[in-house]
Design an enzyme around this catalytic site. Structure first.
Site, mmCIF file in Angstrom:
data_model
loop_
_atom_site.group_PDB
_atom_site.id
_atom_site.type_symbol
_atom_site.label_atom_id
_atom_site.label_comp_id
_atom_site.label_asym_id
_atom_site.label_seq_id
_atom_site.Cartn_x
_atom_site.Cartn_y
_atom_site.Cartn_z
ATOM 1 N N SER A 129 -14.574 -4.805 -7.053
ATOM 2 C CA SER A 129 -13.991 -4.588 -5.349
ATOM 3 C C SER A 129 -14.953 -3.455 -4.763
ATOM 4 O O SER A 129 -15.284 -2.995 -5.750
ATOM 5 C CB SER A 129 -12.556 -3.956 -5.086
ATOM 6 O OG SER A 129 -11.868 -3.716 -3.841
ATOM 7 N N HIS B 121 -13.764 -2.761 -1.590
ATOM 8 C CA HIS B 121 -13.019 -1.789 -0.774
ATOM 9 C C HIS B 121 -13.145 -3.143 0.884
ATOM 10 O O HIS B 121 -13.446 -2.170 1.796
ATOM 11 C CB HIS B 121 -13.273 0.109 -0.573
ATOM 12 C CG HIS B 121 -11.911 -0.108 -0.647
ATOM 13 N ND1 HIS B 121 -10.622 0.902 -0.885
ATOM 14 C CD2 HIS B 121 -11.035 -0.042 1.315
ATOM 15 C CE1 HIS B 121 -9.503 1.401 -0.414
ATOM 16 N NE2 HIS B 121 -10.019 1.239 0.598
ATOM 17 N N SER C 41 0.599 -1.455 0.071
ATOM 18 C CA SER C 41 -0.284 -0.312 0.189
ATOM 19 C C SER C 41 0.564 1.094 0.229
ATOM 20 O O SER C 41 2.013 1.388 0.637
ATOM 21 C CB SER C 41 -0.657 -0.252 0.731
ATOM 22 O OG SER C 41 -1.942 1.329 1.352
ATOM 23 N N LYS D 255 -8.279 -1.090 -9.453
ATOM 24 C CA LYS D 255 -9.014 -2.097 -8.376
ATOM 25 C C LYS D 255 -9.776 -0.992 -7.921
ATOM 26 O O LYS D 255 -10.232 0.058 -7.528
ATOM 27 C CB LYS D 255 -8.311 -2.361 -7.281
ATOM 28 C CG LYS D 255 -8.674 -2.924 -5.936
ATOM 29 C CD LYS D 255 -7.930 -2.997 -5.028
ATOM 30 C CE LYS D 255 -7.578 -3.753 -3.898
ATOM 31 N NZ LYS D 255 -8.968 -2.414 -3.005
ATOM 32 N N VAL E 147 -13.364 -12.687 1.124
ATOM 33 C CA VAL E 147 -12.630 -13.988 0.854
ATOM 34 C C VAL E 147 -11.655 -14.134 2.407
ATOM 35 O O VAL E 147 -11.996 -13.760 2.832
ATOM 36 C CB VAL E 147 -12.016 -13.794 -0.204
ATOM 37 C CG1 VAL E 147 -10.712 -14.849 -0.172
ATOM 38 C CG2 VAL E 147 -11.988 -13.126 -1.368
ATOM 39 N N ARG F 111 -8.254 -8.616 5.357
ATOM 40 C CA ARG F 111 -8.474 -8.997 6.227
ATOM 41 C C ARG F 111 -7.761 -10.336 7.173
ATOM 42 O O ARG F 111 -6.907 -9.884 7.742
ATOM 43 C CB ARG F 111 -9.644 -8.471 6.929
ATOM 44 C CG ARG F 111 -10.296 -6.875 6.588
ATOM 45 C CD ARG F 111 -11.711 -7.483 7.498
ATOM 46 N NE ARG F 111 -12.384 -5.984 7.495
ATOM 47 C CZ ARG F 111 -12.779 -5.360 6.463
ATOM 48 N NH1 ARG F 111 -13.386 -6.094 5.434
ATOM 49 N NH2 ARG F 111 -13.238 -4.206 6.756
ATOM 50 N N TYR G 5 -2.803 5.563 -4.786
ATOM 51 C CA TYR G 5 -3.721 6.295 -4.434
ATOM 52 C C TYR G 5 -3.043 7.784 -5.061
ATOM 53 O O TYR G 5 -1.884 8.233 -4.581
ATOM 54 C CB TYR G 5 -4.587 6.649 -2.869
ATOM 55 C CG TYR G 5 -4.919 5.934 -1.993
ATOM 56 C CD1 TYR G 5 -6.169 5.101 -2.747
ATOM 57 C CD2 TYR G 5 -4.208 5.438 -1.300
ATOM 58 C CE1 TYR G 5 -6.880 4.234 -1.939
ATOM 59 C CE2 TYR G 5 -5.313 4.006 0.211
ATOM 60 C CZ TYR G 5 -6.103 3.354 -0.963
ATOM 61 O OH TYR G 5 -6.921 2.755 0.121
ATOM 62 N N THR H 74 -5.700 2.119 -7.171
ATOM 63 C CA THR H 74 -7.259 1.950 -6.666
ATOM 64 C C THR H 74 -8.405 3.314 -6.547
ATOM 65 O O THR H 74 -8.082 4.247 -6.647
ATOM 66 C CB THR H 74 -7.405 1.904 -5.171
ATOM 67 O OG1 THR H 74 -5.985 0.535 -4.607
ATOM 68 C CG2 THR H 74 -8.173 1.826 -4.385
#
Length: 362
Positions: A256, A258, A109, A234, A292, A313, A131, A157
């Site tokens: 996605s 998010h 990230s 994404k 997922v 996560r 970003y 993203t």
């Protein structure tokens, strides 16, 4: 009695919650608004029934697959997640090492708490998540930096014009500890993330200051033209947006929402996946992100047409519970679950799983 050895990724969630401060757990676990979409991501996957094939002669399934022209151990990448040292000192380096050992791509990230150079130094296959910064000149500098660091792909993203209203974080007035910084942002640009104001999340304040809210298709085309790395987009839910992303130069799209952390009330990613796959055809690869939680979910995504998934996560649960070793254990469990799921579905490999039929479960 709690199992001493985790047997599924959900077991790591219990351990993570036990060791993390409540406000950090809320930041990790929560979604936006009333968390309708957060819950929908799970329920949508749980309603996907996979029709197994029998008498296929498959003794042992192979998990190996190709993503963006490279072969990996299974059709899974570690999703980009911010500030990983917030949950464990091993942070991004620990999770990247786990991905390297598992032979999987690690998506770093822009809000990582470890410089990208240290992440790529692990030897992992690193894709860098971007970003869009308010200053295009800084974007250009950052692109040069991630190429020099050895990143293999660029993941932009596109579903964060502003940060979603995350009620748990607002109630907690969530802020980062002073020693934690966004190591890939230009110096000093995340100072606001350390302030505390009732009813305000400091992360949203710093994101608003650093990131441009008005990213458009012309910017995406510019990015595709000026970046030598394969471009992944994404945050796609609408099939028309997926097709347009491919027209703009995307090599892959990630379906996605998010993880339910942006606009609450949007459809689950799994719900929109088949339409996106149909819209892009064979022009690009399609990945699924959001919800997922195990090998069966990977099989479900493949059967719905995805080329692979990103897992978010659960990897932070495993990292929080056991550092790099916990993350490696989590990925090993995921591989075992996927191998069993493929064999039980009569599939020799992930490509065969993409030919399976699905039916809705009531």
């Amino acid at each position: 009695m709690e199992s001493k050895v985790p047997v599924c990724l959900a077991d790591f969630a219990q351990r993570a919650r036990a060791v993390l401060p409540p406000e950090v757990w809320d930041y990790l676990d929560g979604g936006s608004g009333t968390e309708v979409t957060l819950e929908a991501n799970r329920s949508a996957l749980d309603r996907v029934g996979v029709l197994p094939r029998v008498l296929t002669g498959v003794a042992t399934a192979s998990l190996r697959t190709r993503l963006l022209g490279r072969e990996y151990a299974m059709p899974v990448g570690v999703a980009p997640m911010a500030y990983q040292r917030l949950v464990h000192p091993d942070g991004e380096v620990g999770l990247a090492n786990a991905a390297r050992s598992a032979d999987l791509p690690y998506l770093a990230s822009i809000l990582g708490s470890t410089p990208i150079e240290q992440v790529t130094a692990t030897g992992a296959e690193v894709w860098f998540q971007l970003y869009w910064l308010r200053d295009r000149g800084l974007v250009t500098e950052l692109l040069a930096r991630v190429r020099e660091a050895g990143c293999r792909a660029l993941v932009v993203t596109v579903d964060v014009p502003v940060l979603g209203r995350r009620y748990r974080d607002l109630r907690n007035a969530f802020r980062l500890p002073p020693e934690l910084v966004a190591a890939n942002l230009p110096g000093g640009r995340d100072d606001l993330a350390h302030g505390g104001t009732p009813g305000v999340t400091a992360v949203s304040v710093t994101s608003g200051a650093a990131f441009a809210p008005a990213l458009g298709w012309a910017d995406l085309r510019w990015l595709a033209e000026h970046c030598e790395l394969p471009l992944v987009v994404k945050g796609i839910l609408d099939p028309a947006d997926a097709a347009r992303a491919v027209d703009a130069g995307a090599r892959a799209v990630v379906v996605s929402n998010h993880g339910g952390r942006q606009l609450d009330g949007v459809p689950a990613s799994a719900t929109m996946l088949p339409e996106v796959v149909a819209a892009v055809g064979e022009r690009c690869e399609v990945l699924l992100d959001s919800g997922v939680r195990g090998g069966l979910d990977v099989l479900r995504a493949l059967a719905l047409g995805a080329h692979g998934v990103l897992v978010g996560r659960p990897m932070l649960w495993a990292l929080a519970a056991g550092g790099a070793a916990g993350a490696s254990a989590g990925l090993a469990l995921l591989a075992d679950e996927l191998r069993d799921a493929l064999a039980l579905a009569g599939c020799a490999d992930p490509a065969a799983a993409r030919t399976l039929r699905t039916v809705p479960l009531d």
